[in-house]
Each structure stands twice: as C-alpha cells, then as structure tokens.
Design a protein around this motif. Sequence first.
Motif, PDB file in Angstrom:
ATOM      1  N   UNK A 169       0.789  -1.234   0.000  1.00  0.00           N
ATOM      2  CA  UNK A 169       0.000   0.000   0.000  1.00  0.00           C
ATOM      3  C   UNK A 169       0.819   1.281   0.000  1.00  0.00           C
ATOM      4  N   UNK A 170       2.083   1.219   0.441  1.00  0.00           N
ATOM      5  CA  UNK A 170       2.879   2.424   0.579  1.00  0.00           C
ATOM      6  C   UNK A 170       3.570   2.824  -0.708  1.00  0.00           C
ATOM      7  N   UNK A 171       4.234   3.994  -0.713  1.00  0.00           N
ATOM      8  CA  UNK A 171       5.026   4.415  -1.874  1.00  0.00           C
ATOM      9  C   UNK A 171       6.119   3.395  -2.185  1.00  0.00           C
ATOM     10  N   UNK A 172       6.593   3.400  -3.410  1.00  0.00           N
ATOM     11  CA  UNK A 172       7.576   2.416  -3.854  1.00  0.00           C
ATOM     12  C   UNK A 172       8.899   2.555  -3.108  1.00  0.00           C
ATOM     13  N   UNK A 173       9.572   1.430  -2.975  1.00  0.00           N
ATOM     14  CA  UNK A 173      10.887   1.355  -2.356  1.00  0.00           C
ATOM     15  C   UNK A 173      11.839   0.633  -3.306  1.00  0.00           C
ATOM     16  N   UNK A 174      13.155   0.811  -3.134  1.00  0.00           N
ATOM     17  CA  UNK A 174      14.104   0.001  -3.899  1.00  0.00           C
ATOM     18  C   UNK A 174      13.913  -1.480  -3.571  1.00  0.00           C
ATOM     19  N   UNK A 175      14.391  -2.348  -4.450  1.00  0.00           N
ATOM     20  CA  UNK A 175      14.244  -3.784  -4.205  1.00  0.00           C
ATOM     21  C   UNK A 175      15.115  -4.265  -3.058  1.00  0.00           C
ATOM     22  N   UNK A 176      16.124  -3.487  -2.694  1.00  0.00           N
ATOM     23  CA  UNK A 176      16.984  -3.802  -1.553  1.00  0.00           C
ATOM     24  C   UNK A 176      17.091  -2.556  -0.693  1.00  0.00           C
ATOM     25  N   UNK A 177      16.565  -2.622   0.515  1.00  0.00           N
ATOM     26  CA  UNK A 177      16.450  -1.430   1.343  1.00  0.00           C
ATOM     27  C   UNK A 177      16.290  -1.850   2.797  1.00  0.00           C
ATOM     28  N   UNK A 178      16.499  -0.905   3.701  1.00  0.00           N
ATOM     29  CA  UNK A 178      16.248  -1.129   5.120  1.00  0.00           C
ATOM     30  C   UNK A 178      15.042  -0.300   5.548  1.00  0.00           C
ATOM     31  N   UNK A 179      14.135  -0.923   6.274  1.00  0.00           N
ATOM     32  CA  UNK A 179      13.013  -0.221   6.892  1.00  0.00           C
ATOM     33  C   UNK A 179      13.033  -0.522   8.383  1.00  0.00           C
ATOM     34  N   UNK A 180      13.035   0.523   9.182  1.00  0.00           N
ATOM     35  CA  UNK A 180      12.950   0.371  10.634  1.00  0.00           C
ATOM     36  C   UNK A 180      11.498   0.551  11.059  1.00  0.00           C
ATOM     37  N   UNK A 181      11.014  -0.355  11.895  1.00  0.00           N
ATOM     38  CA  UNK A 181       9.657  -0.255  12.422  1.00  0.00           C
ATOM     39  C   UNK A 181       9.718  -0.348  13.943  1.00  0.00           C
ATOM     40  N   UNK A 182       8.631   0.042  14.589  1.00  0.00           N
ATOM     41  CA  UNK A 182       8.630  -0.002  16.043  1.00  0.00           C
ATOM     42  C   UNK A 182       7.247  -0.212  16.624  1.00  0.00           C
ATOM     43  N   UNK A 183       7.246  -0.528  17.914  1.00  0.00           N
ATOM     44  CA  UNK A 183       6.011  -0.624  18.687  1.00  0.00           C
ATOM     45  C   UNK A 183       5.748   0.759  19.265  1.00  0.00           C
ATOM     46  N   UNK A 184       4.745   1.412  18.728  1.00  0.00           N
ATOM     47  CA  UNK A 184       4.443   2.787  19.093  1.00  0.00           C
ATOM     48  C   UNK A 184       3.468   2.805  20.267  1.00  0.00           C
ATOM     49  N   UNK A 185       3.872   3.417  21.347  1.00  0.00           N
ATOM     50  CA  UNK A 185       2.976   3.543  22.499  1.00  0.00           C
ATOM     51  C   UNK A 185       1.906   4.576  22.195  1.00  0.00           C
ATOM     52  N   UNK A 186       0.674   4.235  22.444  1.00  0.00           N
ATOM     53  CA  UNK A 186      -0.450   5.120  22.169  1.00  0.00           C
ATOM     54  C   UNK A 186      -1.318   5.197  23.418  1.00  0.00           C
ATOM     55  N   UNK A 187      -1.371   6.367  24.081  1.00  0.00           N
ATOM     56  CA  UNK A 187      -2.140   6.471  25.324  1.00  0.00           C
ATOM     57  C   UNK A 187      -3.636   6.257  25.135  1.00  0.00           C
ATOM     58  N   UNK A 188      -4.122   6.316  23.889  1.00  0.00           N
ATOM     59  CA  UNK A 188      -5.541   6.181  23.627  1.00  0.00           C
ATOM     60  C   UNK A 188      -5.931   4.776  23.187  1.00  0.00           C
ATOM     61  N   UNK A 189      -4.916   3.880  23.066  1.00  0.00           N
ATOM     62  CA  UNK A 189      -5.204   2.505  22.661  1.00  0.00           C
ATOM     63  C   UNK A 189      -4.433   1.553  23.557  1.00  0.00           C
ATOM     64  N   UNK A 190      -5.049   0.458  23.963  1.00  0.00           N
ATOM     65  CA  UNK A 190      -4.325  -0.502  24.806  1.00  0.00           C
ATOM     66  C   UNK A 190      -3.232  -1.206  24.019  1.00  0.00           C
ATOM     67  N   UNK A 191      -2.199  -1.652  24.725  1.00  0.00           N
ATOM     68  CA  UNK A 191      -1.130  -2.406  24.078  1.00  0.00           C
ATOM     69  C   UNK A 191      -0.268  -1.513  23.206  1.00  0.00           C
ATOM     70  N   UNK A 192       0.033  -1.962  22.021  1.00  0.00           N
ATOM     71  CA  UNK A 192       0.892  -1.204  21.133  1.00  0.00           C
ATOM     72  C   UNK A 192       0.362  -1.313  19.704  1.00  0.00           C
ATOM     73  N   UNK A 193       0.935  -0.499  18.825  1.00  0.00           N
ATOM     74  CA  UNK A 193       0.637  -0.594  17.402  1.00  0.00           C
ATOM     75  C   UNK A 193       1.957  -0.498  16.659  1.00  0.00           C
ATOM     76  N   UNK A 194       2.015  -1.133  15.497  1.00  0.00           N
ATOM     77  CA  UNK A 194       3.213  -1.082  14.688  1.00  0.00           C
ATOM     78  C   UNK A 194       3.226   0.200  13.870  1.00  0.00           C
ATOM     79  N   UNK A 195       4.409   0.799  13.727  1.00  0.00           N
ATOM     80  CA  UNK A 195       4.564   2.012  12.939  1.00  0.00           C
ATOM     81  C   UNK A 195       5.960   2.032  12.333  1.00  0.00           C
TER      82      UNK A 195
END
Length: 249
Positions: A169-195
Amino acid sequence: MELLAVEAAGRGMAVAAAEELGEVAGPAYWYGGPVAGARVAGRLGVGLLEPADGWLAELPVEFTGREVRAGTVADAWALDRPAFVKPPRDKSFPADVYTDGSRLPAGLDPATPVLLSEVVTFAAEYRLFLLDGEIAAASRYAVFGRLDPRPLTAEGPEIAEFVRELVASGPALPSAVVVDVGQLLDPYRPGHRWAVVEANMAWFSHAYAADPARVLDVVLRAAGPRERVRPGDLPFVRAWSRPVLPGTR
C-alpha cells in the motif's frame, strides 16, 4: 562491518577499506558511509540504491502513527514547539527531538531537506533488511531509545504482516532497502501498534543481531555494479552514482 567482511571473504570476495583501494578487477560492491561512497562510486562503477527523501512523509498515517512532513532546515528553524527533526538520509546533523527551531545546530544550509515529525515514544525498534519486498534479515535494535539488539522471536509474524501491508500500500521502495519499524505507544489505545520509524540505505545500515549472510545478500543488491541495476531500481540510484547516458552529462 566486520561481520559482513567475514561473510564476504567466506564467499571468496576480496575485502578492502576505501582508503586502501588499489586497482579493482571485476564487479565491485560498497558498504559504508555516503561521503566515502561519493568518492569511490564512480571509480568502482557502483550503483547505490536509496529510498526517496520524501518516502516517510508520503506514507499514510496508518503506517506512521504520527504526522510526518517533508521540509527544509528553514522550515525547522520556524518551529515553535517540540518536534523530531532528521535528515532524510545523510547524517548531516543529529536526528533528535528539538524543543524549537532555535535548538538546531548552527551553520546548516537553510535549503537542506529534513523530515519533521510529531514526538512519539517507541517501546521497541526493529531493523528490517528487505529484498524484493520481503524481510531477508531482521533484528531488534532498541528498547525505549536505548540500544538493545537481539534477534526477532515472537514478534516476527506480526512484523512480517505489517511489512506486507506496507509494501502493498505504501510508496515504492528500492528492491533492496532497510526499513525500521517499532512498537508505538499510544495512550488512547491498549497495548501497542506497529509504525514505521524510517527507511534507510542498506549499504549504510548497521546489522545489529541480524544474520550477516542474509544482510550481505541485501547489501550486494543495494550497492553493486551499475550495469546490473534492475530497471525498477533505476529511479532509486543515488544521483552521483547513476550511469551517464549518451548525449547527457
């Protein structure tokens, strides 16, 4: 770097530091910083792939979990509230939370591109080396902003599903690339969400606890001979490492 050098040597590749380069015979590959890369890319005939500067800012908020916009140092100087400010790729100044625009380092070019983001808290952050849109190697690298590398375990399937949706769904990326993701703390939602934290050049990214063999596979695609760059990756070749086409300079 040492782990990748050992892996490359085990594959029969000659490994040399940039300052020790002599005559290079055969195809060459690069792993290191963009400043040194700029010096040697033309000589080595290497095409360096990198994500577009505005890739993160173009992502829907469902993937970033926060407002992110592309701007310039001049825009950052105008900030009157805390924001996370970073260069899109080159580490020309420290990526950090700045309480306002006056806190940025002195001497910056006002036209320098930057990414401006809301301040959020990541409970944990993970480095993903992607090859053809799939996770080839991965590692946790930080917990609440503190360096804490370890291999992926139970969180692996959730991250893989998030990446599949991101790539689809996101904009295009090179075929070889690094993407960093994390567990984002959200005070309005229990647990975590990926971002998404950010995207980076595979040839300038620390492997942390990821499998060096699989990391090297991604690096070799991301920073290999220009003539082997795939057509779909040509828009992502770093400008000063692009081949000169007939009739152009």
